[in-house]
Design a protein around this motif. Structure first.
Motif, PDB file in Angstrom:
ATOM      1  N   GLY A 138       0.886  -1.082  -0.050  1.00 24.11           N
ATOM      2  CA  GLY A 138       0.012   0.151   0.015  1.00 24.11           C
ATOM      3  C   GLY A 138       0.715   1.333  -0.055  1.00 24.11           C
ATOM      4  N   ALA A 139       2.199   1.192   0.422  1.00 22.86           N
ATOM      5  CA  ALA A 139       3.043   2.388   0.375  1.00 22.86           C
ATOM      6  C   ALA A 139       3.305   2.834  -0.871  1.00 22.86           C
ATOM      7  CB  ALA A 139       4.168   1.987   1.345  1.00 22.86           C
ATOM      8  N   PHE A 140       3.416   1.794  -1.685  1.00 17.18           N
ATOM      9  CA  PHE A 140       3.773   2.023  -3.124  1.00 17.18           C
ATOM     10  C   PHE A 140       2.585   2.388  -4.218  1.00 17.18           C
ATOM     11  CE2 PHE A 140       7.371   0.015  -0.924  1.00 17.18           C
ATOM     12  CZ  PHE A 140       8.336   1.026  -0.938  1.00 17.18           C
ATOM     13  N   ALA A 141       1.649   2.282  -3.778  1.00 14.42           N
ATOM     14  CA  ALA A 141       0.448   2.237  -4.632  1.00 14.42           C
ATOM     15  C   ALA A 141       0.319   3.553  -5.158  1.00 14.42           C
ATOM     16  CB  ALA A 141      -0.773   1.692  -4.149  1.00 14.42           C
ATOM     17  N   GLY A 142      -0.215   4.025  -6.506  1.00 19.49           N
ATOM     18  CA  GLY A 142      -0.773   5.317  -6.686  1.00 19.49           C
ATOM     19  C   GLY A 142       0.197   5.609  -7.860  1.00 19.49           C
ATOM     20  N   PRO A 143      -0.033   7.007  -8.142  1.00 18.45           N
ATOM     21  CA  PRO A 143       0.776   7.550  -9.177  1.00 18.45           C
ATOM     22  C   PRO A 143       2.192   7.982  -8.737  1.00 18.45           C
ATOM     23  CG  PRO A 143      -0.913   9.109  -8.593  1.00 18.45           C
ATOM     24  CD  PRO A 143      -1.269   7.633  -7.926  1.00 18.45           C
ATOM     25  N   ALA A 144       3.065   7.855  -9.526  1.00 21.40           N
ATOM     26  CA  ALA A 144       4.534   8.668  -8.980  1.00 21.40           C
ATOM     27  C   ALA A 144       4.514   9.993  -8.945  1.00 21.40           C
ATOM     28  CB  ALA A 144       5.536   8.089 -10.190  1.00 21.40           C
ATOM     29  N   PRO A 145       5.286  10.670  -7.800  1.00 23.92           N
ATOM     30  CA  PRO A 145       4.988  12.179  -7.928  1.00 23.92           C
ATOM     31  C   PRO A 145       5.641  12.752  -8.888  1.00 23.92           C
ATOM     32  CG  PRO A 145       6.875  11.282  -6.472  1.00 23.92           C
ATOM     33  CD  PRO A 145       6.204  10.071  -7.252  1.00 23.92           C
ATOM     34  N   GLN A 146       5.002  14.178  -9.353  1.00 23.65           N
ATOM     35  CA  GLN A 146       5.395  14.796 -10.221  1.00 23.65           C
ATOM     36  C   GLN A 146       6.774  15.248  -9.912  1.00 23.65           C
ATOM     37  OE1 GLN A 146       2.532  17.962 -11.345  1.00 23.65           O
ATOM     38  NE2 GLN A 146       1.029  16.418 -12.326  1.00 23.65           N
TER      39      GLN A 146
END
Length: 89
Positions: free
Chosen positions: A22-30
């Motif tokens: 869950g800590a790595f899920a989601g989009p990469a930071p811009q």
């Protein structure tokens, strides 16, 4: 009989795995530089955000997947073989 230590250990391992993923899920930071999204050039598992078939960064299943993109410095995508500023079908 079920071994209680084994059951508790398995439960703890499952919780730890879910918390870590869950800590790595989601989009990469811009990035903090001028960037563009470049489609079709990322290696499997290195895309920066969702695709039509996956919901998180790092989940592209194939190299050079047409709908998977990565952030690149502005103006560099067109210089890469297969790079596109628009998703490929």
């Amino acid at each position: 009989m079920i071994n209680t230590k084994f059951l508790v250990g398995s439960a703890l391992a499952a919780i730890t795995t879910l918390a870590a993923s869950g800590a790595f899920a989601g989009p990469a930071p811009q990035p903090d530089y001028q960037f563009e999204k470049c489609y079709g050039v990322s290696k499997a598992g290195t895309n920066d955000c969702q695709t039509a078939t996956h919901s998180c960064a790092g989940t592209a299943s194939a190299d050079n997947q047409g709908d998977a993109w990565i952030y690149l410095p502005a103006g560099s995508c067109a210089k890469l073989t297969g790079g596109s500023n628009e998703p490929k079908s």
